[in-house]
Design a protein around this motif. Sequence first.
Motif, PDB file in Angstrom:
ATOM      1  N   PRO A 104      89.455  47.334   8.281  1.00  0.00           N
ATOM      2  CA  PRO A 104      90.598  46.933   9.120  1.00  0.00           C
ATOM      3  C   PRO A 104      90.871  47.849  10.315  1.00  0.00           C
ATOM      4  O   PRO A 104      90.999  47.350  11.444  1.00  0.00           O
ATOM      5  N   PRO A 105      90.962  49.189  10.135  1.00  0.00           N
ATOM      6  CA  PRO A 105      91.229  50.012  11.331  1.00  0.00           C
ATOM      7  C   PRO A 105      90.090  49.993  12.340  1.00  0.00           C
ATOM      8  O   PRO A 105      90.338  50.092  13.542  1.00  0.00           O
TER       9      PRO A 105
ATOM     10  N   ILE B   9      88.090  47.420  13.058  1.00  0.00           N
ATOM     11  CA  ILE B   9      88.189  46.157  13.809  1.00  0.00           C
ATOM     12  C   ILE B   9      89.400  46.183  14.726  1.00  0.00           C
ATOM     13  O   ILE B   9      89.335  45.780  15.898  1.00  0.00           O
ATOM     14  N   TYR B  10      90.514  46.672  14.221  1.00  0.00           N
ATOM     15  CA  TYR B  10      91.756  46.686  14.999  1.00  0.00           C
ATOM     16  C   TYR B  10      91.621  47.588  16.230  1.00  0.00           C
ATOM     17  O   TYR B  10      91.999  47.202  17.346  1.00  0.00           O
ATOM     18  N   SER B  11      91.070  48.783  16.034  1.00  0.00           N
ATOM     19  CA  SER B  11      90.920  49.715  17.150  1.00  0.00           C
ATOM     20  C   SER B  11      90.021  49.141  18.235  1.00  0.00           C
ATOM     21  O   SER B  11      90.319  49.224  19.428  1.00  0.00           O
ATOM     22  N   ALA B  12      88.901  48.528  17.815  1.00  0.00           N
ATOM     23  CA  ALA B  12      87.993  47.922  18.795  1.00  0.00           C
ATOM     24  C   ALA B  12      88.652  46.742  19.502  1.00  0.00           C
ATOM     25  O   ALA B  12      88.428  46.516  20.697  1.00  0.00           O
ATOM     26  N   SER B  13      89.485  45.994  18.786  1.00  0.00           N
ATOM     27  CA  SER B  13      90.166  44.841  19.392  1.00  0.00           C
ATOM     28  C   SER B  13      91.205  45.285  20.417  1.00  0.00           C
ATOM     29  O   SER B  13      91.329  44.677  21.482  1.00  0.00           O
ATOM     30  N   VAL B  14      91.949  46.348  20.097  1.00  0.00           N
ATOM     31  CA  VAL B  14      92.946  46.856  21.043  1.00  0.00           C
ATOM     32  C   VAL B  14      92.267  47.396  22.299  1.00  0.00           C
ATOM     33  O   VAL B  14      92.780  47.243  23.414  1.00  0.00           O
TER      34      VAL B  14
ATOM     35  N   GLU C   9     106.172  54.963  15.537  1.00  0.00           N
ATOM     36  CA  GLU C   9     105.283  53.967  16.140  1.00  0.00           C
ATOM     37  C   GLU C   9     103.836  54.173  15.704  1.00  0.00           C
ATOM     38  O   GLU C   9     103.097  53.206  15.488  1.00  0.00           O
ATOM     39  N   MET C  10     103.412  55.431  15.557  1.00  0.00           N
ATOM     40  CA  MET C  10     102.054  55.687  15.067  1.00  0.00           C
ATOM     41  C   MET C  10     101.894  55.188  13.634  1.00  0.00           C
ATOM     42  O   MET C  10     100.857  54.640  13.253  1.00  0.00           O
ATOM     43  N   THR C  11     102.931  55.382  12.836  1.00  0.00           N
ATOM     44  CA  THR C  11     102.893  54.897  11.452  1.00  0.00           C
ATOM     45  C   THR C  11     102.797  53.379  11.429  1.00  0.00           C
ATOM     46  O   THR C  11     102.001  52.798  10.668  1.00  0.00           O
ATOM     47  N   LEU C  12     103.593  52.727  12.267  1.00  0.00           N
ATOM     48  CA  LEU C  12     103.540  51.261  12.327  1.00  0.00           C
ATOM     49  C   LEU C  12     102.187  50.770  12.842  1.00  0.00           C
ATOM     50  O   LEU C  12     101.660  49.758  12.353  1.00  0.00           O
ATOM     51  N   SER C  13     101.615  51.479  13.804  1.00  0.00           N
ATOM     52  CA  SER C  13     100.311  51.061  14.330  1.00  0.00           C
ATOM     53  C   SER C  13      99.228  51.209  13.271  1.00  0.00           C
ATOM     54  O   SER C  13      98.274  50.422  13.228  1.00  0.00           O
ATOM     55  N   LEU C  14      99.355  52.202  12.390  1.00  0.00           N
ATOM     56  CA  LEU C  14      98.385  52.374  11.313  1.00  0.00           C
ATOM     57  C   LEU C  14      98.538  51.300  10.243  1.00  0.00           C
ATOM     58  O   LEU C  14      97.549  50.866   9.635  1.00  0.00           O
ATOM     59  N   LEU C  15      99.754  50.839  10.032  1.00  0.00           N
ATOM     60  CA  LEU C  15      99.989  49.783   9.040  1.00  0.00           C
ATOM     61  C   LEU C  15      99.560  48.411   9.549  1.00  0.00           C
ATOM     62  O   LEU C  15      99.183  47.535   8.753  1.00  0.00           O
ATOM     63  N   THR C  16      99.625  48.214  10.852  1.00  0.00           N
ATOM     64  CA  THR C  16      99.381  46.882  11.429  1.00  0.00           C
ATOM     65  C   THR C  16      98.047  46.259  11.020  1.00  0.00           C
ATOM     66  O   THR C  16      98.011  45.100  10.587  1.00  0.00           O
ATOM     67  N   PRO C  17      96.910  46.974  11.152  1.00  0.00           N
ATOM     68  CA  PRO C  17      95.646  46.315  10.792  1.00  0.00           C
ATOM     69  C   PRO C  17      95.553  45.940   9.317  1.00  0.00           C
ATOM     70  O   PRO C  17      94.920  44.927   8.976  1.00  0.00           O
ATOM     71  N   TYR C  18      96.187  46.724   8.451  1.00  0.00           N
ATOM     72  CA  TYR C  18      96.119  46.409   7.018  1.00  0.00           C
ATOM     73  C   TYR C  18      96.950  45.177   6.686  1.00  0.00           C
ATOM     74  O   TYR C  18      96.559  44.355   5.853  1.00  0.00           O
ATOM     75  N   ILE C  19      98.097  45.038   7.343  1.00  0.00           N
ATOM     76  CA  ILE C  19      98.902  43.829   7.120  1.00  0.00           C
ATOM     77  C   ILE C  19      98.153  42.600   7.633  1.00  0.00           C
ATOM     78  O   ILE C  19      98.101  41.559   6.970  1.00  0.00           O
ATOM     79  N   ALA C  20      97.541  42.738   8.819  1.00  0.00           N
ATOM     80  CA  ALA C  20      96.813  41.611   9.407  1.00  0.00           C
ATOM     81  C   ALA C  20      95.589  41.238   8.574  1.00  0.00           C
ATOM     82  O   ALA C  20      95.216  40.069   8.505  1.00  0.00           O
ATOM     83  N   TYR C  21      94.974  42.220   7.922  1.00  0.00           N
ATOM     84  CA  TYR C  21      93.726  41.972   7.184  1.00  0.00           C
ATOM     85  C   TYR C  21      93.980  41.579   5.732  1.00  0.00           C
ATOM     86  O   TYR C  21      93.400  40.610   5.234  1.00  0.00           O
ATOM     87  N   TRP C  22      94.831  42.328   5.040  1.00  0.00           N
ATOM     88  CA  TRP C  22      94.956  42.169   3.590  1.00  0.00           C
ATOM     89  C   TRP C  22      95.515  40.806   3.179  1.00  0.00           C
ATOM     90  O   TRP C  22      95.037  40.208   2.218  1.00  0.00           O
ATOM     91  N   ILE C  23      96.535  40.343   3.878  1.00  0.00           N
ATOM     92  CA  ILE C  23      97.189  39.096   3.442  1.00  0.00           C
ATOM     93  C   ILE C  23      96.236  37.905   3.546  1.00  0.00           C
ATOM     94  O   ILE C  23      96.063  37.159   2.575  1.00  0.00           O
TER      95      ILE C  23
ATOM     96  N   VAL D 210      89.263  39.263   8.927  1.00  0.00           N
ATOM     97  CA  VAL D 210      88.705  39.830  10.159  1.00  0.00           C
ATOM     98  C   VAL D 210      89.276  39.139  11.391  1.00  0.00           C
ATOM     99  O   VAL D 210      89.713  39.795  12.348  1.00  0.00           O
ATOM    100  N   ILE D 211      89.286  37.811  11.394  1.00  0.00           N
ATOM    101  CA  ILE D 211      89.773  37.071  12.560  1.00  0.00           C
ATOM    102  C   ILE D 211      91.247  37.390  12.819  1.00  0.00           C
ATOM    103  O   ILE D 211      91.664  37.553  13.975  1.00  0.00           O
ATOM    104  N   ALA D 212      92.039  37.490  11.768  1.00  0.00           N
ATOM    105  CA  ALA D 212      93.456  37.830  11.938  1.00  0.00           C
ATOM    106  C   ALA D 212      93.610  39.213  12.564  1.00  0.00           C
ATOM    107  O   ALA D 212      94.461  39.425  13.445  1.00  0.00           O
ATOM    108  N   THR D 213      92.798  40.162  12.126  1.00  0.00           N
ATOM    109  CA  THR D 213      92.870  41.518  12.671  1.00  0.00           C
ATOM    110  C   THR D 213      92.436  41.539  14.132  1.00  0.00           C
ATOM    111  O   THR D 213      93.035  42.233  14.959  1.00  0.00           O
ATOM    112  N   VAL D 214      91.391  40.790  14.461  1.00  0.00           N
ATOM    113  CA  VAL D 214      90.942  40.702  15.854  1.00  0.00           C
ATOM    114  C   VAL D 214      92.021  40.071  16.728  1.00  0.00           C
ATOM    115  O   VAL D 214      92.327  40.570  17.822  1.00  0.00           O
ATOM    116  N   ALA D 215      92.607  38.968  16.260  1.00  0.00           N
ATOM    117  CA  ALA D 215      93.662  38.297  17.033  1.00  0.00           C
ATOM    118  C   ALA D 215      94.853  39.223  17.233  1.00  0.00           C
ATOM    119  O   ALA D 215      95.444  39.272  18.319  1.00  0.00           O
TER     120      ALA D 215
END
Length: 535
Positions: A62-63, A65-70, A213-227, A236-241
């Motif tokens: 997740p991190p 994919i998220y980092s590359a997407s951002v 904000e850094m804490t929230l940014s670290l949580l974001t990819p896991y929420i987008a991916y795990w659910i 993966v697609i959710a994390t990329v979006a």
Amino acid sequence: MEAKFQIFLMLLAVLAVTALVARRFNVAPAILLLIAGIGLAFIPGIPRIEPPPELILLVVLPPLIYSASVAMSWREFRANLRAIGLLAIGCVIFTACAVALATHYLLGLNWSVGFLLGAIVAPPDVVAPLAIARKLGLPRRIIVVLEGEGLANDATALILYRFALAAIMTGMFSLPKASGTFVAILAGEIAFGVAVGWLSLRLRRWARDPQIEMTLSLLTPYIAYWIPEHLGGSGVIATVACGLYISWNGPLMISAATRLQGIFFWDLVIYLIEGVLFLLTGFEVRAILERSKGVPLDELVVATLLVAAIVIVARFVWVYPATYLPHMLSGRVRAHETVPSWRATFVVAFTGVRGAVSLATALALPFALPDGSGFPDRDLILFVGFGVILITLVGLGLTLPAVVNALGISQVGESEHVVEHENEIAARREALAAALKSLHAMTSDRELSAEVVKLLHARHEIRARQLPASLDDDAYAVTANARALVRELIAAERKFIHAQLRDGKITDEARRRIERDLDLEEASLANREWRGGAA
């Protein structure tokens, strides 16, 4: 616990040393890290390290994919969406089918097992080839297409992997049902990822605290991916979006302090994750060899060479028609897109390096079927999966620079680089002109003292002088010499401030505030490297 922590420290030390060696010999770190991991795995006394596959799929992926997407430009992603989709979806499915076909007729594998192996080795890695491509100065469009493919192809492969695994476990498969599920997963994950990105930005804007904000940014990819992953999708697609949404909408909603800290925070996180990931991938070779002892070695080698050849050739077979047929058949495509050169197309086809996601999905295979019998050809799949990673990463990765130089692609990238920085200089000048216009409006609309107006004008003039007149050699030499002298002056200030602290004339808090200003100025100098710096 202490032993595991010592192993982790050892991995960090190996990561640092290997990265230095890679920089010294201008080799992609991922290649040397994989080789170093293989070497460490066979050192006597080194305990076996077998991270659970879930660690990669649920914690590490997740991190990344998220980092590359951002970092990805949504505008460029959208402009190249057709090419990215043809690679991330079409090429992955084509490769998986080609592997299934070859292994069924040449190796005698069951159709479902062959398709499962194809889904495992089909998606190219996003990390290693991009690290090599950026160092080689490839044209921007090639970088965007490869990056976009690497972001999305894992989703296609993971969905195919689950379809094939379900077919083996249950003995049933329905193509219409699988196709409908595939489309539903894509649409649902895109909507969910955008929603997570929207919510994340609003929460971060409301928090207005860099640490939160850094804490929230670290949580974001896991929420987008795990659910979505928990509900049967890929995640993966959710994390990329989510990452693309934040990339496009974040600049005006994220504070400057958070952005500065976030760059360093995420750079370090991704650097450590990628490095340890390739080291652990190399570590797995020992366990894979031990598990594969029940299969004849010659059979393993033949299967590995065959599948590696299939995935490399299948990419070429797919990429050329997928690149040129739309231009031949569609007037709309011809009107809106430039036909890529065969050299650029060859580089895209050649860059098919497999990575840790392929190994993680192979390791995640169950040991037994529901009826209690062993999972068919599990050891063979594991060995072949690792072999394909090794052959493509080391073979294609090491030869890619020679291929790029032979085709002369880097010269095109250098020309684009110059034009890009000329446009950047022009944009900076226009931004300064807009700011000066606003300053004149402030001066006429507000009651500003002469000292304030003089200070603002001085700031404007200093920033304008920092821009080179052009990118020709003489202008570049002047600005480069000026930056070098400014660095010397900053070093002199640091030395003096340290002496003031040592003599007790300023406090540590004052020294830190002064150092932060000097650090920001030095970072600003590095950010304005016009050649040989950031590309």
